[in-house]
Design a protein around this motif. Structure first.
Motif, PDB file in Angstrom:
ATOM      1  N   PRO A 123       0.790  -1.233   0.000  1.00 15.60           N
ATOM      2  CA  PRO A 123       0.000   0.000   0.000  1.00 15.60           C
ATOM      3  C   PRO A 123       0.827   1.292   0.000  1.00 15.60           C
ATOM      4  O   PRO A 123       0.265   2.377   0.207  1.00 15.60           O
ATOM      5  N   ARG A 124       2.138   1.207  -0.213  1.00 15.84           N
ATOM      6  CA  ARG A 124       2.963   2.414  -0.131  1.00 15.84           C
ATOM      7  C   ARG A 124       2.560   3.457  -1.162  1.00 15.84           C
ATOM      8  O   ARG A 124       2.685   4.664  -0.922  1.00 15.84           O
ATOM      9  N   THR A 125       2.077   3.028  -2.323  1.00 10.99           N
ATOM     10  CA  THR A 125       1.693   3.976  -3.365  1.00 10.99           C
ATOM     11  C   THR A 125       0.452   4.787  -2.996  1.00 10.99           C
ATOM     12  O   THR A 125       0.186   5.829  -3.596  1.00 10.99           O
ATOM     13  N   LEU A 126      -0.303   4.332  -2.010  1.00 10.20           N
ATOM     14  CA  LEU A 126      -1.512   5.053  -1.627  1.00 10.20           C
ATOM     15  C   LEU A 126      -1.201   6.453  -1.110  1.00 10.20           C
ATOM     16  O   LEU A 126      -2.070   7.332  -1.138  1.00 10.20           O
ATOM     17  N   SER A 127       0.030   6.679  -0.653  1.00  9.65           N
ATOM     18  CA  SER A 127       0.378   7.985  -0.099  1.00  9.65           C
ATOM     19  C   SER A 127       0.369   9.083  -1.153  1.00  9.65           C
ATOM     20  O   SER A 127       0.203  10.258  -0.834  1.00  9.65           O
ATOM     21  N   PHE A 128       0.533   8.700  -2.441  1.00 10.20           N
ATOM     22  CA  PHE A 128       0.500   9.719  -3.487  1.00 10.20           C
ATOM     23  C   PHE A 128      -0.528   9.399  -4.584  1.00 10.20           C
ATOM     24  O   PHE A 128      -0.468   9.951  -5.678  1.00 10.20           O
ATOM     25  N   ALA A 129      -1.474   8.530  -4.275  1.00 10.83           N
ATOM     26  CA  ALA A 129      -2.491   8.148  -5.265  1.00 10.83           C
ATOM     27  C   ALA A 129      -3.818   8.836  -4.976  1.00 10.83           C
ATOM     28  O   ALA A 129      -4.161   9.121  -3.822  1.00 10.83           O
ATOM     29  N   GLN A 130      -4.557   9.081  -6.028  1.00 10.16           N
ATOM     30  CA  GLN A 130      -5.943   9.520  -5.897  1.00 10.16           C
ATOM     31  C   GLN A 130      -6.822   8.489  -6.603  1.00 10.16           C
ATOM     32  O   GLN A 130      -6.332   7.691  -7.407  1.00 10.16           O
ATOM     33  N   PRO A 131      -8.114   8.442  -6.301  1.00 16.34           N
ATOM     34  CA  PRO A 131      -8.981   7.438  -6.938  1.00 16.34           C
ATOM     35  C   PRO A 131      -8.853   7.454  -8.457  1.00 16.34           C
ATOM     36  O   PRO A 131      -8.888   8.510  -9.085  1.00 16.34           O
ATOM     37  N   GLY A 167      -1.738   3.758 -11.579  1.00 11.00           N
ATOM     38  CA  GLY A 167      -2.589   4.622 -10.781  1.00 11.00           C
ATOM     39  C   GLY A 167      -2.495   6.070 -11.210  1.00 11.00           C
ATOM     40  O   GLY A 167      -1.644   6.447 -12.029  1.00 11.00           O
ATOM     41  N   LEU A 168      -3.378   6.886 -10.660  1.00 13.14           N
ATOM     42  CA  LEU A 168      -3.438   8.318 -10.936  1.00 13.14           C
ATOM     43  C   LEU A 168      -2.853   9.057  -9.738  1.00 13.14           C
ATOM     44  O   LEU A 168      -3.282   8.864  -8.604  1.00 13.14           O
ATOM     45  N   MET A 169      -1.886   9.916  -9.994  1.00 10.91           N
ATOM     46  CA  MET A 169      -1.170  10.586  -8.919  1.00 10.91           C
ATOM     47  C   MET A 169      -1.954  11.784  -8.372  1.00 10.91           C
ATOM     48  O   MET A 169      -2.643  12.487  -9.119  1.00 10.91           O
ATOM     49  N   LYS A 170      -1.852  12.004  -7.080  1.00 13.71           N
ATOM     50  CA  LYS A 170      -2.408  13.218  -6.499  1.00 13.71           C
ATOM     51  C   LYS A 170      -1.739  14.426  -7.155  1.00 13.71           C
ATOM     52  O   LYS A 170      -0.528  14.438  -7.348  1.00 13.71           O
ATOM     53  N   GLY A 171      -2.537  15.430  -7.483  1.00 15.07           N
ATOM     54  CA  GLY A 171      -1.985  16.599  -8.144  1.00 15.07           C
ATOM     55  C   GLY A 171      -1.723  16.399  -9.615  1.00 15.07           C
ATOM     56  O   GLY A 171      -1.029  17.211 -10.242  1.00 15.07           O
ATOM     57  N   ALA A 172      -2.250  15.318 -10.193  1.00 14.59           N
ATOM     58  CA  ALA A 172      -2.052  15.047 -11.627  1.00 14.59           C
ATOM     59  C   ALA A 172      -2.492  16.254 -12.446  1.00 14.59           C
ATOM     60  O   ALA A 172      -3.621  16.731 -12.297  1.00 14.59           O
ATOM     61  N   PRO A 173      -1.624  16.762 -13.328  1.00 17.20           N
ATOM     62  CA  PRO A 173      -1.977  17.962 -14.098  1.00 17.20           C
ATOM     63  C   PRO A 173      -3.015  17.738 -15.188  1.00 17.20           C
ATOM     64  O   PRO A 173      -3.673  18.683 -15.606  1.00 17.20           O
ATOM     65  N   ASN A 174      -3.174  16.490 -15.652  1.00 20.84           N
ATOM     66  CA  ASN A 174      -4.099  16.233 -16.761  1.00 20.84           C
ATOM     67  C   ASN A 174      -4.805  14.893 -16.538  1.00 20.84           C
ATOM     68  O   ASN A 174      -4.629  13.940 -17.304  1.00 20.84           O
ATOM     69  N   PRO A 175      -5.619  14.780 -15.493  1.00 18.77           N
ATOM     70  CA  PRO A 175      -6.194  13.479 -15.111  1.00 18.77           C
ATOM     71  C   PRO A 175      -7.093  12.852 -16.173  1.00 18.77           C
ATOM     72  O   PRO A 175      -7.074  11.636 -16.355  1.00 18.77           O
ATOM     73  N   LYS A 176      -7.893  13.661 -16.870  1.00 16.99           N
ATOM     74  CA  LYS A 176      -8.785  13.077 -17.873  1.00 16.99           C
ATOM     75  C   LYS A 176      -7.996  12.503 -19.043  1.00 16.99           C
ATOM     76  O   LYS A 176      -8.339  11.449 -19.591  1.00 16.99           O
ATOM     77  N   ALA A 177      -6.913  13.172 -19.441  1.00 13.53           N
ATOM     78  CA  ALA A 177      -6.061  12.632 -20.505  1.00 13.53           C
ATOM     79  C   ALA A 177      -5.385  11.353 -20.047  1.00 13.53           C
ATOM     80  O   ALA A 177      -5.168  10.431 -20.846  1.00 13.53           O
ATOM     81  N   ALA A 178      -5.077  11.283 -18.748  1.00 18.51           N
ATOM     82  CA  ALA A 178      -4.487  10.056 -18.199  1.00 18.51           C
ATOM     83  C   ALA A 178      -5.444   8.891 -18.357  1.00 18.51           C
ATOM     84  O   ALA A 178      -5.044   7.769 -18.707  1.00 18.51           O
TER      85      ALA A 178
END
Length: 462
Positions: free
Chosen positions: A147-155, A353-364
């Motif tokens: 679960p270490r990646t959860l610290s910088f992941a968003q749903p 996963g999708l990172m917290k603060g992702a600049p372009n989440p929909k494109a991701a």
């Protein structure tokens, strides 16, 4: 029946870990993103073979077959034309099929992709630092780090991903769903299942793994018999190399397991399966025909008979591309017992996963839907040869969509590795099989402390 996910302590060093990694991992991440083609700028101390930034352009064309999969041509993709999605990876994009798929994506959607190089050894630390510094990328890789990646992941749903889509592996979705939010996905075809490779040149006059498979007699007993025969060729030969975490994973043993129904980790060294696997490892080590460290170079050099790793071994940029094709064999891992209904069907947890603060989440989200659609890949380019492609397809079809054989490595225990061994591995590898209980007791506090920290990470998300 509740799903128990085995969590294995795996080396963070790529040469001794699972091959979802890549061949080398010696470079460093640039302090700032660069927009270069493959072979571009790397930090001092790196080499041209280290991960280098690549940015796709709409005018580029890709080699290989034309895409017949997802084109991402809906209104969301159209509105994102001309924007850039960022993807942090250590993988090789120097003329590989990965690069081809990215270039095709940009050509079809107009969305550029910048691959940001982040070395595997310190991936988690670097990604957390990026987030804290306001330099988040859009997409990250989870290579047995949950679960270490959860610290910088968003749903992941924030990227517009439908986690109920049947193309996503159910176990990864279930594992990473915390308090109703799902954080990780991967497609069924991209799972990192287990493979046994062997050097055919050493098996002249010796029954090979493939021979045993054809005889329906490929088991722990015949694996040991083959390994003994190879080690008997001379003092410089070893029957089989493998890392203990991979071997444990394949047969359902682990230092730690994860109960997805309770969303918690627990110590699993008291289980009967753990004792069975370690007794086999230690008996083989004591007799000298098994070497429980991973060393792909010895198989290539012709001083090791067999090696166990994951499907990266079959890829065009995998471990054994320098071997003569006529010398390289691969097959299933052996059954533990002759009465077992099938060969092991394990896989490693490898996800996105999708990172917290992702600049372009929909494109991701548009990119992941395209990148993880197998119809957009030319597997003739992706795998080392036609036989490797065919066998990978066989292995993939054997692996259920939702399985208890999904193994998470490194993440829950996060223990320092030295020369390919973890602190816990060292405890057990010093023992004889009759001393296993001693190892269980000596490792108990270390493992339980790590389990507590891992469960605290889950609680922080809840």
């Amino acid at each position: 029946m509740k799903k128990l996910l085995s969590v294995l302590l795996l080396i963070a060093i790529c040469l001794t870990s699972l091959s979802a990694c890549g061949k080398s991992d010696t470079g460093s991440e640039p302090d700032a993103d660069t927009s270069a083609l493959v072979g571009g700028e790397v930090e001092d101390g790196g080499t041209e073979s280290d991960p280098a930034s690549i940015e796709s352009t709409a005018g580029d064309t890709a080699s290989g077959t034309a895409s017949t999969g997802s084109t991402a041509s809906d209104s969301t993709a159209d509105s994102l034309r001309g924007t850039t999605v960022t993807f942090a990876s250590w993988e090789d994009f120097n003329g590989t099929e990965r690069a081809n798929v990215i270039q095709k994506f940009t050509k079809e959607t107009g969305i550029k992709v910048k691959v940001v190089p982040v070395t595997q050894n310190d991936y988690i630390v670097k990604m957390a630092s990026r987030m804290n510094a306001g330099k988040s990328v859009d997409i990250f890789i989870d290579n047995q780090e949950f679960p270490r990646t959860l610290s910088f992941a968003q749903p992941i749903t924030n990227a517009g991903i439908d986690v109920k889509d049947p193309k996503w592996n159910k176990t990864i979705v279930e594992t990473s769903t915390i308090n109703g939010n799902t954080y990780l996905i991967n497609a069924q075809w991209d799972l990192k299942y287990f493979v046994l490779s062997y050097n055919k040149s050493l098996f002249e006059g010796i029954t090979s793994p493939e021979d045993y498979v054809n005889q329906n007699n490929w088991t722990w007993d015949t694996f040991a018999k083959a390994a003994k025969a190879i080690s008997g060729l001379g003092s410089e030969y070893v029957g089989a190399h493998f890392s203990t975490p991979i071997f444990m994973a394949a047969y359902g043993a682990s230092y730690v397991k994860y109960d997805s129904s309770k969303q918690e980790f627990y110590r699993a060294t008291d289980e009967a399966k753990f004792a069975e696997v370690w007794q086999y490892i230690l008996d083989g080590q004591k007799a000298g025909y098994l070497n429980p460290t991973y060393n792909s170079a010895k198989l290539v050099a012709g001083t090791c008979g067999m090696s166990i790793n994951d499907v990266f071994a079959l890829q065009a940029d995998g471990y054994y591309t320098s071997m003569k094709e006529s010398d390289w064999g691969f097959t299933y891992l052996p059954k533990q017992n002759a009465s077992d209904p099938d060969y092991p069907k394990g896989a490693l947890m490898f996800a996105y996963g999708l990172m917290k603060g992702a600049p372009n989440p929909k494109a991701a989200g548009v990119f992941l839907n395209y990148y993880l659609d197998e119809k957009n890949w030319n597997f003739d380019n992706y795998f080392a040869n036609s036989k490797a492609k065919e066998f990978a397809n066989v292995l993939n079809k054997r692996l259920p969509e939702s399985t208890d054989y999904m193994f998470i490595c490194k993440g829950p225990l996060a223990i320092t590795y030295t020369y390919g061994y973890s602190e816990i591995d060292k405890i057990f590898l010093k023992l004889n099989s009759s001393q296993l209980n001693k190892g269980v007791q000596q490792s108990k506090n270390k493992i339980e402390n790590a389990v507590t920290k891992a469960n605290d990470m889950l609680k922080a998300v809840k």
